[in-house]
Design an enzyme around this catalytic site. Structure first.
Site, short mmCIF file in Angstrom:
data_model
loop_
_atom_site.label_atom_id
_atom_site.label_comp_id
_atom_site.label_asym_id
_atom_site.label_seq_id
_atom_site.Cartn_x
_atom_site.Cartn_y
_atom_site.Cartn_z
CE LYS A 206 -3.45 2.36 2.78
NZ LYS A 206 -4.35 2.33 3.92
CD GLU A 212 9.34 -5.97 7.12
OE1 GLU A 212 9.02 -4.88 6.57
OE2 GLU A 212 9.29 -6.15 8.35
N GLY A 267 -4.77 -1.85 5.06
CA GLY A 267 -3.98 -2.99 4.56
C GLY A 267 -4.67 -4.33 4.82
NE ARG A 268 -6.36 -3.79 10.93
CZ ARG A 268 -5.68 -2.65 11.00
NH1 ARG A 268 -4.55 -2.50 10.37
NH2 ARG A 268 -6.15 -1.64 11.71
CD GLU A 353 -1.68 -4.44 11.43
OE1 GLU A 353 -0.48 -4.76 11.53
OE2 GLU A 353 -2.23 -4.29 10.31
CG HIS A 384 -4.73 -35.84 16.49
ND1 HIS A 384 -4.94 -37.04 17.12
CD2 HIS A 384 -5.72 -35.70 15.58
CE1 HIS A 384 -6.01 -37.62 16.60
NE2 HIS A 384 -6.51 -36.83 15.66
CE LYS A 504 5.86 -0.94 9.85
NZ LYS A 504 4.91 -0.23 9.02
#
Ligand code: F6P
Length: 543
Positions: A206, A212, A267-268, A353, A384, A504
């Site tokens: 965005k 990253e 973003g999410r 977030e 399990h 960051k």
């Protein structure tokens, strides 16, 4: 004291909690044989059974009062109308416009954004068709066989979750991979067996400033250039998805190959924007549009259904009941469908977030709990692994079980066995097994406490026909709106994420301090200083 906990509805819920906290689901079901039918609702092809919750009719009534007292209806309309409810960033919150039909109109600053949305969708569809048909060629004239999405957070979790969910509908001749981690291993593993001349990178960010993503994109560009030897090749092998045209251009991607979106998409909440480009290439524009139609159907349901029949409102309010009154710390999302294996990770960002906040919209500190820890894995694997703790541990963990009537891969009696486990788990969690029942099985007295199941563990059961693109859209929108309901009750801005900034900034400061050549001065705390020195020393001795 915050205004929330002073609301009469909140105070009534506190009092009511005292009277129901020890009620057992066993008793509630025994006293009302119709409970299973009564506390269920079907909407948009999703059957929700919420009867295995530790609630009475009074709980639901009080929770609905709480929703009214914070003007949930008004807040829903404000969001859908495009008001700037993301106050800390002075933005509208309009992911719902991303799936609005072409003929609708939603105004932001006097402009109908639905036209822009469909213009981008049309460009995405055109590009996807060209890639899928082989019309879009790489620099050396070969068709694209590999699609690599580079992004992180919302620019990764949504596309990868939805790609995995809709793999059944995807073009199996395409290799589609997702790179997010700045750990070089992620990119190295994603590219090691691929031919750069047949590889298309979709760089998704965005802001187009995320370290990253940019670092991975730069290394991907080097990988391409090493094989193709010409900068002109970038235009054929890299496209960008972003709101930041200037940074995209600076990186070297032709703006003609950029697919935009807008600052009113978080973003999410961006999977159904151009951020879904790699998904659209994989499953094709028609399936992508079916998914959008599913999102939209749930949006309409959320806006119009009365609260007692409103799926996101019900899930949201039940979550508040457990977080704030039972003090539940976590919430598990347990899809009984292998294709949904990334859903819990996706919901983790969506929820944590959004509502992982301790300051209200007015800037005051909360005096109540907010967003829970979201976790989970697909059934039956979790059974399990960690179900032991849900059944017999000391914590209360509300769970959502998600299953389908029909499998996309009918194979012998697999699906019936999967679903037998699905139903068995919610039954066991709710009703457990009493010491008397254990003793009646002839279990030695010393083992009775170990073999007893307390039960009374709350679950929601969500059932749908089949995992189609439209159903996926409905499920995601359901969770998006559930998060909104809870954020509204807690008076949070669910659409900013300042909490990720500090890490960051510190990482940017530390990066040059790790330099192999010099010995830059360190001015952190004694732990961080020692750790950095230790890392430098060891790394130097290993090079
Ligand atoms: O670090 C958090 C975050 O801002 C998320 O909200 C977002 O989804 C992610 O980073 C990626 O951001 P971008 O799409 O701008 O690269």
């Amino acid at each position: 004291m915050s205004s929330l906990i002073q609301q009469p509805a909140w105070k009534s819920l506190e009092k009511h909690y005292q009277s129901v906290k020890d009620l057992h689901l066993r008793t509630m079901f025994a006293e009302d044989p119709t409970r299973g039918q009564r506390l269920s609702v079907e909407a948009q092809g999703i059957y929700l059974d919420y009867s295995k919750n530790r609630i009475t009719g009074e709980t639901l009534r009080l929770l609905a009062d709480l929703a009214e007292s914070v003007d949930l209806r008004g807040r829903i309309q404000s969001m859908f109308r495009g008001e700037k409810i993301n106050t800390t960033e002075d933005r509208a919150v309009l992911h719902t416009a991303l799936r609005a039909p072409r003929n609708t109109s939603i105004l932001v600053d006097g402009k109908n954004v639905v036209l822009d949305v469909h213009a981008v969708l049309d460009r995405m569809a055109d590009f996807s068709r060209r890639v899928r048909s082989g019309e879009w060629k790489g620099y050396s004239g070969k068709r694209m066989r590999n699609i690599i999405n580079i992004g992180i957070g919302g620019s990764d979790l949504g596309p990868v979750m939805a790609y995995e969910a809709l793999k059944h509908y995807s073009d199996r001749d395409l290799i589609v991979r997702f790179v997010s981690n700045i750990d070089g291993t992620d990119l190295a593993e994603a590219t090691r067996d691929l031919d750069p001349s047949e590889t298309l990178f979709v760089v998704c960010s965005k802001t187009f400033t995320t370290i990253e993503t940019l670092t991975n994109a730069e290394s991907a560009r080097d990988w391409c250039l090493k094989a193709l030897h010409d900068k002109q090749a970038i235009a054929r092998h890299f496209v960008a998805v972003s709101t930041n045209r200037a940074e995209v251009q600076k990186f070297g991607i032709d703006p003609a190959n950029m697919f935009g979106f807008w600052d009113w998409v978080g973003g999410r909440y961006s999977l159904d924007s151009a951020v879904g480009l790699s998904l659209m290439i994989a499953v094709g524009p028609d399936h992508f549009r079916d998914m959008l139609a599913g999102f939209h159907a749930m949006d309409e349901h959320f806006q119009s259904a009365p609260f007692p029949k409103n799926l996101p409102v019900l899930l949201g309010l039940l979550g508040v009941w457990y977080v704030n009154f039972f003090q539940a710390e976590t919430h598990a999302i347990l899809p009984y469908d292998q294709y949904l294996w990334r859903l819990s990770a996706y919901c983790q960002q969506l929820d944590m977030e959004s509502n992982g906040k301790r300051v209200t919209l007015d800037g005051t500190f909360v005096d109540y709990q907010t967003g829970p820890i979201i976790w989970g894995q697909p059934g039956t694997n979790g059974q399990h692994a960690y179900y032991q703790l849900i059944h017999q541990g000391t914590r209360l963990i509300p769970c959502d079980f998600i299953g389908f009537f029909r499998s996309l891969n009918p194979l012998g009696h697999h699906h019936d066995l999967l679903m037998a486990n699905f139903f068995a788990q919610t039954e066991a969690l709710a009703f457990g097994k009493t010491p008397e029942e254990v003793a009646a099985e002839g279990i030695p007295p010393a083992l009775i406490p170990h073999r007893t199941f307390g039960g009374n563990h709350p679950t929601n059961t969500l059932l749908a026909e089949e995992l189609t693109p439209a159903m996926l859209g409905k499920l995601i929108a359901l969770y998006e709106h559930k998060v909104f309901v809870q954020g509204t009750i807690w008076n949070l801005n669910s659409f900013d994420q300042w909490g990720v900034e500090l890490g960051k900034v510190l990482a940017k400061r530390i990066a040059p301090e790790l330099s192999v050549s010099g010995e830059p001065e360190l001015d952190h705390d004694s732990s961080t200083n020692t750790l950095i020195r230790h890392f430098r020393q060891k790394r130097r001795s290993l090079t």
